[in-house]
Design an enzyme around this catalytic site. Structure first.
Site, PDB file in Angstrom:
ATOM      1  N   THR A   1       0.916  -1.254   0.012  1.00  0.00           N
ATOM      2  CA  THR A   1      -0.050  -0.110   0.047  1.00  0.00           C
ATOM      3  C   THR A   1       0.959   1.099   0.030  1.00  0.00           C
ATOM      4  O   THR A   1       2.124   1.213   0.136  1.00  0.00           O
ATOM      5  CB  THR A   1      -0.790   0.002   1.377  1.00  0.00           C
TER       6      THR A   1
ATOM      7  N   THR B   1      -4.215   1.306  -2.477  1.00  0.00           N
ATOM      8  CA  THR B   1      -3.560   0.043  -2.141  1.00  0.00           C
ATOM      9  C   THR B   1      -4.191  -0.867  -2.937  1.00  0.00           C
ATOM     10  O   THR B   1      -5.015  -0.739  -3.664  1.00  0.00           O
ATOM     11  CB  THR B   1      -4.082  -0.565  -0.724  1.00  0.00           C
TER      12      THR B   1
ATOM     13  N   GLU C   1      -3.958  -4.079  -1.833  1.00  0.00           N
ATOM     14  CA  GLU C   1      -3.767  -5.071  -0.648  1.00  0.00           C
ATOM     15  C   GLU C   1      -2.228  -5.475  -0.505  1.00  0.00           C
ATOM     16  O   GLU C   1      -1.258  -4.623  -0.308  1.00  0.00           O
ATOM     17  CB  GLU C   1      -4.890  -6.231  -0.732  1.00  0.00           C
TER      18      GLU C   1
ATOM     19  N   ASP D   1      -9.247  -9.270   3.122  1.00  0.00           N
ATOM     20  CA  ASP D   1      -9.295  -8.558   4.421  1.00  0.00           C
ATOM     21  C   ASP D   1     -10.654  -8.935   5.136  1.00  0.00           C
ATOM     22  O   ASP D   1     -10.800  -8.423   6.195  1.00  0.00           O
ATOM     23  CB  ASP D   1      -9.452  -7.014   3.999  1.00  0.00           C
TER      24      ASP D   1
ATOM     25  N   SER E   1     -10.917  -2.382   6.514  1.00  0.00           N
ATOM     26  CA  SER E   1      -9.834  -2.087   6.238  1.00  0.00           C
ATOM     27  C   SER E   1      -9.026  -1.264   7.600  1.00  0.00           C
ATOM     28  O   SER E   1      -9.655  -1.174   8.627  1.00  0.00           O
ATOM     29  CB  SER E   1      -9.745  -0.866   5.328  1.00  0.00           C
ATOM     30  N   SER E   2      -7.773  -1.250   7.601  1.00  0.00           N
ATOM     31  CA  SER E   2      -6.916  -0.729   8.611  1.00  0.00           C
ATOM     32  C   SER E   2      -6.555   0.811   8.021  1.00  0.00           C
ATOM     33  O   SER E   2      -5.768   1.390   8.882  1.00  0.00           O
ATOM     34  CB  SER E   2      -5.634  -1.313   9.040  1.00  0.00           C
TER      35      SER E   2
ATOM     36  N   GLY F   1       0.804  -0.534   5.450  1.00  0.00           N
ATOM     37  CA  GLY F   1       1.226  -1.534   6.479  1.00  0.00           C
ATOM     38  C   GLY F   1       0.041  -2.511   7.181  1.00  0.00           C
ATOM     39  O   GLY F   1       0.442  -3.032   8.263  1.00  0.00           O
ATOM     40  N   GLY F   2      -0.583  -2.667   6.371  1.00  0.00           N
ATOM     41  CA  GLY F   2      -1.763  -3.604   6.790  1.00  0.00           C
ATOM     42  C   GLY F   2      -2.365  -3.227   8.280  1.00  0.00           C
ATOM     43  O   GLY F   2      -2.428  -1.958   8.504  1.00  0.00           O
TER      44      GLY F   2
HETATM   45  N1  GLU Z   1      -5.666  -4.327   2.908  1.00  0.00           N
HETATM   46  C1  GLU Z   1      -5.231  -3.411   3.840  1.00  0.00           C
HETATM   47  C2  GLU Z   1      -6.066  -2.715   4.429  1.00  0.00           C
HETATM   48  O1  GLU Z   1      -7.027  -2.005   3.822  1.00  0.00           O
HETATM   49  C3  GLU Z   1      -4.397  -2.171   2.867  1.00  0.00           C
HETATM   50  C4  GLU Z   1      -3.464  -1.579   3.818  1.00  0.00           C
HETATM   51  C5  GLU Z   1      -2.274  -2.351   3.885  1.00  0.00           C
HETATM   52  O2  GLU Z   1      -2.212  -3.419   3.905  1.00  0.00           O
HETATM   53  O3  GLU Z   1      -1.100  -1.724   3.899  1.00  0.00           O
HETATM   54  O4  GLU Z   1      -6.107  -2.420   5.753  1.00  0.00           O
END
Ligand code: GLU
Length: 657
Positions: free
Chosen positions: A449, A467, A469, A491, A518-519, A539-540
């Site tokens: 992302t 992103t 993902e 996700d 999402s995060s 970074g998820g």
């Molecule tokens: N799939 C992740 C989310 O929406 C994207 C962000 C990431 O992983 O950096 O949280």
């Protein structure tokens, strides 16, 4: 070089100066005195801006600007945005140009095959269709197709351990992409240039090529196999089986053709025309051993029906600042918000009381707040259009106080269960559902992302996290069109959670047309009604923690924006989780010492320090790009992340005083 100049670091005067306008009380005014010694300038009186730390990038300076600032993780994309500003475009126009260029120069992180969330703040005297002074949260998140089902990730022939790897590289994880629709919506509503103008620079770079930087080269070399799985992807990034390396020229004629088609025919060619047909065909691919079960379920109808949503951001007040971020379907604002409200009771930043930057007490309460908030996130957060997310309860001060009370000062708490915010949420008053089981889920995935931030000369602000993902998304490149498809649907809960424990709402279970939780936390910080900072991170689930770290660095530890970005970060992403922390790079200062890590270990924290004195802070967490505005002078600043090729470009530099 014309009238703008490149900087990649900035001293922001904005926080201390803006503070002079309000009365936060002594503790806050004295904050500089409490800053970590390494950040304090000897002899600097409290309330005066701190100078930037010396960084290894000596070319960096603390330049201030008046004509707008763009902060992006790649120099070519930053340049594309700055060029738009220089031609008189606004922050929304620049954001559009940056996204198309990122699709070309950072194809592994974001693009038209993905989705994202864009926070837009319109300057008070902004022109255009919407009244100024307002903040919008654009939701361009990918959607599950109409044929999606809660158990669709229960693929036979694979183990739970292998499931993510297989599902995330098969069509079943491809969500209906939202990025192009988001950019188009933003431009039509708030922009001043046409979509074709925003795309133009990216076409040139896709067609003629650009030199691969070390980050893209590392992502190709360490791709976990993703760029070799599909022939179209391998042909672009591993021609003749050889991975492209730093300095190699990457030419993407198929992507250039796609961008040209969109520039000429508009987004309809993507959502209804020949590109739509190619997307539907491409997402039917799946990985052995799951075969047909892993094929995507997206139809032309799903693409045609895709819609961007304009949502209300969610904000919390933290020590006099209003921190606004992305509402559901992202868990960003709610989780960051909970953590901030929990931490407000601790004197973070007060080194005299052991709460300076990087001290054991500070890191302990941060880790505990993370664990508590992630427990709630796992249970309660998801797409609020499909499940009742108790947003008010989750951020209710009494509820948050009841959670914060679980934080002991002398020991790590046992794994906390999710709390029950329902009685604190007026829509649920009287609901006595009990909530019991702890959250043991841990979603740590590598950095992917990207986030960028822009302010223009009028003071419009964009904070955008975008992103596909995973790094490389599914690894599926749409044949003939040169862009990667996301794996965003992983996700969702891969196994349905609804009622697996009493009262579990299954907030993040798959459903047709639903957006996965999402995060992402594109953030804008306000003083009163005025924006003073914008930032965010990839970074998820660690995104939430990167945003928290940077927020505390700015508000509590008195760092400049660049210092706040450089400083090592700490992260825990589940109630049961262990601590990850940074410290390997020279710019990550002040370090979390081994003695501090040992102190945390003595409190019961896992993942830090070792008996033989080794440094356990070796993680890499996030990549933050930010801008700042000094309310008193109107000066604008940027800060960008050395964890990637973060670049700040400002227009109309202000002469140093
Ligand atoms: N799939 C992740 C989310 O929406 C994207 C962000 C990431 O992983 O950096 O949280």
């Amino acid at each position: 070089m014309s009238h703008f100049s490149i900087v990649a670091a900035a001293l922001i005067a904005c926080l201390p100066l803006a503070r002079a306008h309000d009365d936060w009380g002594d503790r806050d005014r004295d904050r500089d005195r409490h800053a970590h010694p390494a950040l304090r300038t000897p002899g600097t009186p409290p309330g005066i801006a701190l100078p930037p730390l010396a960084t290894p990038a000596s070319a960096w300076d603390g330049k201030a600007f008046r004509g707008g600032v763009v902060s992006v993780s790649h120099p070519l994309a930053a340049q594309a945005g700055a060029d738009v500003l220089a031609r008189g475009g606004n922050a929304i126009d620049a954001a559009a140009a940056v996204q198309f260029m990122l699709n070309v120069v950072e194809p592994q992180f974001s693009g038209i095959g993905g989705g994202g969330f864009m926070m837009i703040h319109l300057a008070a005297d902004g022109r255009g269709r919407d009244r100024g002074g307002r903040t919008f949260a654009l939701d361009g998140r990918e959607k599950a197709p109409a044929a999606a089902t809660p158990a669709m990730f229960q693929l036979s022939g694979t183990t739970p351990q292998a499931l993510f790897g297989i599902a995330s590289t098969s069509g079943i994880s491809v969500g209906v992409p939202g990025t192009l629709a988001l950019i188009d919506t933003a431009l039509k509503r708030w922009g001043t240039i046409r979509l074709s103008e925003a795309i133009e620079p990216a076409i040139g770079v896709a067609q003629n090529g650009f030199r691969i930087n070390r980050f893209l080269a590392a992502n190709i070399a360490g791709d976990g196999g993703r760029t070799s799985l599909q022939p179209e992807t391998a042909a672009v990034f591993r021609p003749n089986g050889v991975p492209l390396a730093e300095g190699d020229l990457l030419v993407q004629p198929d992507l250039a053709r796609t961008l040209r088609a969109i520039a000429r025919k508009g987004p309809k060619v993507f959502y209804e025309g020949e590109i739509a047909q190619a997307i539907v065909a491409a997402q039917q691919r799946s990985r052995a051993p799951v075969a047909a079960e892993g094929a995507g379920r997206m139809t032309l109808r799903d693409l045609k029906d895709y819609g961007v949503l304009v949502r209300e951001p969610i904000s919390v007040d933290y020590r006099g600042w209003r921190v606004a971020s992305m509402s559901p379907p992202s868990s960003g604002a709610l989780t960051v918000g909970q953590m901030l409200l929990m931490l407000e009771r601790f004197p973070i930043g007060d080194a005299a009381r052991g709460y300076g930057f990087g001290e054991a007490k500070t890191l302990h309460v941060m880790a505990e707040a993370m664990r508590l908030a992630f427990a709630d996130r796992a249970r309660w957060m998801g797409d609020a259009d499909f499940v009742d997310v108790p947003e008010r309860g989750l951020l209710n001060r009494h509820y948050v106080a009841s959670r914060a009370q679980l934080i002991g000062e002398s020991t790590r708490m046992a794994t906390p269960a999710a709390g029950n915010p329902l009685p604190y949420d007026e829509r649920h008053r009287g609901d006595k559902r009990s909530v019991a089981l702890p959250d043991n889920s841990e979603e740590v995935r590598p950095s992917h992302t990207t986030h960028y931030s822009i302010v223009d000369r009028w003071g419009n602000v964009v904070s955008f996290t975008t992103t596909i993902e995973s790094t490389w998304g599914t690894g599926i490149m749409v044949p003939g069109w040169g862009f990667l498809l996301n794996n965003e649907l992983t996700d969702f809960n891969l196994a349905p959670a609804k009622d697996t424990t009493p009262g579990d709402p299954g907030a993040n279970d798959v459903a047709p047309g639903k957006r996965p939780r999402s995060s992402m936390a594109p953030t804008i910080v306000f003083k009163g009604r005025e924006p003073v900072l914008a930032y965010g991170s990839p970074g998820g689930s660690t995104i939430i923690n990167s945003v928290l770290n940077v927020t505390l660095n700015l508000i509590d530890h008195g760092m400049s924006l660049q210092q706040a970005i450089d400083a090592p970060r700490l992260s825990v992403t589940s109630a049961a989780g262990t601590i990850s922390c940074e410290g390997t790079e020279a710019f990550m200062r002040p370090k979390f010492s081994v003695a501090t890590q040992d102190a945390l270990r003595a409190l019961g924290h896992l993942g830090l320090g070792t008996a033989n004195g080794a440094d356990a802070c070796t993680a890499a967490i996030g990549s933050v790009q930010g801008v700042a505005i000094d309310l008193r002078s109107g000066r604008q600043y940027g800060g960008a992340d050395l964890r990637r090729e973060g670049t700040v470009i400002g227009l109309k530099p202000v002469r140093a005083d």
